[in-house]
Design a protein around this motif. Structure first.
Motif, PDB file in Angstrom:
ATOM      1  N   ASP A  97       0.819  -1.216   0.000  1.00 55.58           N
ATOM      2  CA  ASP A  97       0.000   0.000   0.000  1.00 55.58           C
ATOM      3  C   ASP A  97       0.854   1.268   0.000  1.00 55.58           C
ATOM      4  O   ASP A  97       0.573   2.215   0.735  1.00 55.58           O
ATOM      5  CB  ASP A  97      -0.967   0.033   1.201  1.00 55.58           C
ATOM      6  N   VAL A  98       1.885   1.269  -0.822  1.00 54.41           N
ATOM      7  CA  VAL A  98       2.754   2.444  -0.893  1.00 54.41           C
ATOM      8  C   VAL A  98       2.088   3.511  -1.771  1.00 54.41           C
ATOM      9  O   VAL A  98       1.597   3.222  -2.857  1.00 54.41           O
ATOM     10  CB  VAL A  98       4.140   2.066  -1.463  1.00 54.41           C
ATOM     11  N   THR A 122       1.415   0.795  -9.598  1.00 52.65           N
ATOM     12  CA  THR A 122       2.813   1.159  -9.858  1.00 52.65           C
ATOM     13  C   THR A 122       3.669   0.573  -8.741  1.00 52.65           C
ATOM     14  O   THR A 122       3.276   0.592  -7.574  1.00 52.65           O
ATOM     15  CB  THR A 122       2.961   2.689  -9.928  1.00 52.65           C
ATOM     16  N   LEU A 123       4.814   0.001  -9.121  1.00 55.65           N
ATOM     17  CA  LEU A 123       5.659  -0.680  -8.134  1.00 55.65           C
ATOM     18  C   LEU A 123       6.378   0.344  -7.244  1.00 55.65           C
ATOM     19  O   LEU A 123       6.777   1.402  -7.719  1.00 55.65           O
ATOM     20  CB  LEU A 123       6.684  -1.574  -8.842  1.00 55.65           C
TER      21      LEU A 123
ATOM     22  N   PHE B  57       2.397   7.657 -12.541  1.00 58.05           N
ATOM     23  CA  PHE B  57       3.586   8.106 -11.805  1.00 58.05           C
ATOM     24  C   PHE B  57       3.615   9.626 -11.853  1.00 58.05           C
ATOM     25  O   PHE B  57       3.396  10.213 -12.919  1.00 58.05           O
ATOM     26  CB  PHE B  57       4.841   7.535 -12.473  1.00 58.05           C
ATOM     27  N   LEU B  58       3.839  10.237 -10.694  1.00 63.20           N
ATOM     28  CA  LEU B  58       3.931  11.698 -10.649  1.00 63.20           C
ATOM     29  C   LEU B  58       5.164  12.084  -9.849  1.00 63.20           C
ATOM     30  O   LEU B  58       5.343  11.635  -8.725  1.00 63.20           O
ATOM     31  CB  LEU B  58       2.681  12.289  -9.994  1.00 63.20           C
ATOM     32  N   PRO B  69      17.579  15.449 -15.976  1.00 68.21           N
ATOM     33  CA  PRO B  69      17.139  14.428 -15.013  1.00 68.21           C
ATOM     34  C   PRO B  69      16.763  13.083 -15.633  1.00 68.21           C
ATOM     35  O   PRO B  69      16.313  13.014 -16.777  1.00 68.21           O
ATOM     36  CB  PRO B  69      15.916  15.074 -14.350  1.00 68.21           C
ATOM     37  N   TYR B  70      16.982  12.070 -14.813  1.00 68.28           N
ATOM     38  CA  TYR B  70      16.699  10.678 -15.185  1.00 68.28           C
ATOM     39  C   TYR B  70      15.829  10.077 -14.102  1.00 68.28           C
ATOM     40  O   TYR B  70      16.033  10.329 -12.913  1.00 68.28           O
ATOM     41  CB  TYR B  70      18.021   9.908 -15.263  1.00 68.28           C
ATOM     42  N   VAL B  71      14.849   9.314 -14.516  1.00 67.75           N
ATOM     43  CA  VAL B  71      14.036   8.611 -13.532  1.00 67.75           C
ATOM     44  C   VAL B  71      13.623   7.253 -14.092  1.00 67.75           C
ATOM     45  O   VAL B  71      13.458   7.088 -15.304  1.00 67.75           O
ATOM     46  CB  VAL B  71      12.810   9.459 -13.096  1.00 67.75           C
ATOM     47  N   LYS B  72      13.525   6.283 -13.190  1.00 69.44           N
ATOM     48  CA  LYS B  72      13.124   4.930 -13.596  1.00 69.44           C
ATOM     49  C   LYS B  72      12.098   4.399 -12.603  1.00 69.44           C
ATOM     50  O   LYS B  72      12.259   4.562 -11.391  1.00 69.44           O
ATOM     51  CB  LYS B  72      14.343   4.010 -13.623  1.00 69.44           C
ATOM     52  N   PHE B  73      11.046   3.784 -13.146  1.00 67.59           N
ATOM     53  CA  PHE B  73      10.052   3.133 -12.295  1.00 67.59           C
ATOM     54  C   PHE B  73       9.395   2.019 -13.114  1.00 67.59           C
ATOM     55  O   PHE B  73       9.742   1.818 -14.287  1.00 67.59           O
ATOM     56  CB  PHE B  73       8.990   4.151 -11.815  1.00 67.59           C
ATOM     57  N   ALA B  74       8.460   1.297 -12.524  1.00 56.73           N
ATOM     58  CA  ALA B  74       7.763   0.228 -13.238  1.00 56.73           C
ATOM     59  C   ALA B  74       6.314   0.170 -12.786  1.00 56.73           C
ATOM     60  O   ALA B  74       6.004   0.530 -11.642  1.00 56.73           O
ATOM     61  CB  ALA B  74       8.446  -1.112 -12.994  1.00 56.73           C
ATOM     62  N   PHE B  75       5.440  -0.228 -13.706  1.00 59.73           N
ATOM     63  CA  PHE B  75       4.031  -0.373 -13.329  1.00 59.73           C
ATOM     64  C   PHE B  75       3.451  -1.638 -13.939  1.00 59.73           C
ATOM     65  O   PHE B  75       3.991  -2.201 -14.895  1.00 59.73           O
ATOM     66  CB  PHE B  75       3.218   0.866 -13.731  1.00 59.73           C
ATOM     67  N   LYS B  76       2.335  -2.068 -13.365  1.00 63.49           N
ATOM     68  CA  LYS B  76       1.649  -3.275 -13.845  1.00 63.49           C
ATOM     69  C   LYS B  76       0.571  -2.877 -14.843  1.00 63.49           C
ATOM     70  O   LYS B  76      -0.082  -1.849 -14.667  1.00 63.49           O
ATOM     71  CB  LYS B  76       0.988  -4.013 -12.683  1.00 63.49           C
ATOM     72  N   GLY B  77       0.377  -3.705 -15.831  1.00 63.76           N
ATOM     73  CA  GLY B  77      -0.786  -3.500 -16.685  1.00 63.76           C
ATOM     74  C   GLY B  77      -0.514  -2.970 -18.079  1.00 63.76           C
ATOM     75  O   GLY B  77      -1.403  -2.965 -18.911  1.00 63.76           O
ATOM     76  N   GLY B  78       0.687  -2.508 -18.373  1.00 59.98           N
ATOM     77  CA  GLY B  78       0.971  -2.019 -19.720  1.00 59.98           C
ATOM     78  C   GLY B  78       1.176  -3.165 -20.705  1.00 59.98           C
ATOM     79  O   GLY B  78       1.641  -4.229 -20.318  1.00 59.98           O
TER      80      GLY B  78
END
Lengths: 164, 103
Positions: A97-98, A122-123, B57-58, B69-78
């Protein structure tokens, strides 16, 4: 107040806010322009939090509460940063729940670096590159289930680069 | 004009990893130029990523984020071929946006 600096007035205001905000909300007499509890909930840019020199003030303004250290918050940061202008830092957590992840540098002129909102799906893992003026503690705050958890690590900076 | 935003989004079927690199000076307002004059603050304040009309993502940024700037993240569902919309706004009100396909 005429002999104090604006800076001092501001700090004092922050302290008052932090101490009294819960009680004031309860009484419905909140009249500040910045609303700590709401700042993280909507998409408005947390302007005041990005003005604070001190990390505790920034966290209070951003979230309206304090964080407890947790070994479930993992930070990946170099021991020594040769170039303070570009320090790669990433954070991840096993907490569920982040809703947000925030990066702060204690010794920078402005403590708050970046705050990321993590919507559902989102992870809870973010990598970015930050500036460090000098050797300092880097703090990661994870907001999970409405509570704040933190990890802190000292990064030694050989060439400062706040602004590069 | 070429976009200031470069994005790579790759799906492994379950999660989509997103990496973004943005060209921006990210001047903090604490650094002096060669003449000893303060370089005024000029940095991206908000960066948003949208997928399927929803924010995924915000980022709220200050002047302490590195230049370009550089940023990295991941999400489910794409899914491969899906559009990802990325946009930023800086403290002077300048904006840029781009759309990238998930690979």
């Amino acid at each position: 107040m005429s002999i104090t600096t604006n800076e001092f007035a501001e700090t004092r205001r922050m302290v008052l806010k932090g101490a009294g905000v819960a009680a004031l909300i309860g009484l419905g007499v909140v009249s500040f322009d910045a609303r700590p509890a709401l700042a993280a909930a909507n998409d408005a840019y947390p302007k005041e939090a990005f003005k604070q020199k001190n990390e505790a003030d920034a966290i209070k303004l951003l979230y309206g509460k304090t964080a407890e250290p947790s070994d479930k918050v993992k930070m990946d940061a170099p021991e020594i940063a040769e170039n303070g202008a570009v320090v790669p830092i990433s954070a991840t957590t096993t907490l569920s729940d982040v809703t947000s992840i925030t990066f702060l540098v204690s010794e920078n002129p402005i403590a708050l670096i970046a705050s990321y909102r993590i919507p559902d799906g989102t992870l809870p893992s973010v990598s970015n590159r930050i500036k460090m003026a000098k050797t300092s503690n880097v703090i990661v705050i994870v907001e999970a289930g409405g509570k704040l958890y933190s990890a802190t690590k000292e990064v030694k900076v050989t060439v400062g680069g706040c602004g590069g | 004009m070429a976009s200031s935003i470069r994005v790579r989004a790759t799906s492994n079927g379950e999660t989509t990893e997103v990496q973004a690199l943005i060209q921006h000076p990210m001047d903090s307002g604490f650094v002096k130029d060669a003449k000893g004059e303060i370089i005024p603050p000029h940095f991206i304040q908000q960066l948003t990523f949208e997928h399927d009309g929803k924010p995924i993502f915000l980022a709220n940024w200050g002047g302490g984020v590195s230049k370009d700037p550089y940023v990295k993240f991941a999400f489910k569902g794409g899914k491969k071929g899906d559009d990802l919309k990325i946009s930023w706004v800086d403290n002077k009100g300048a904006t840029d946006s781009t759309t990238a396909k998930i690979q």
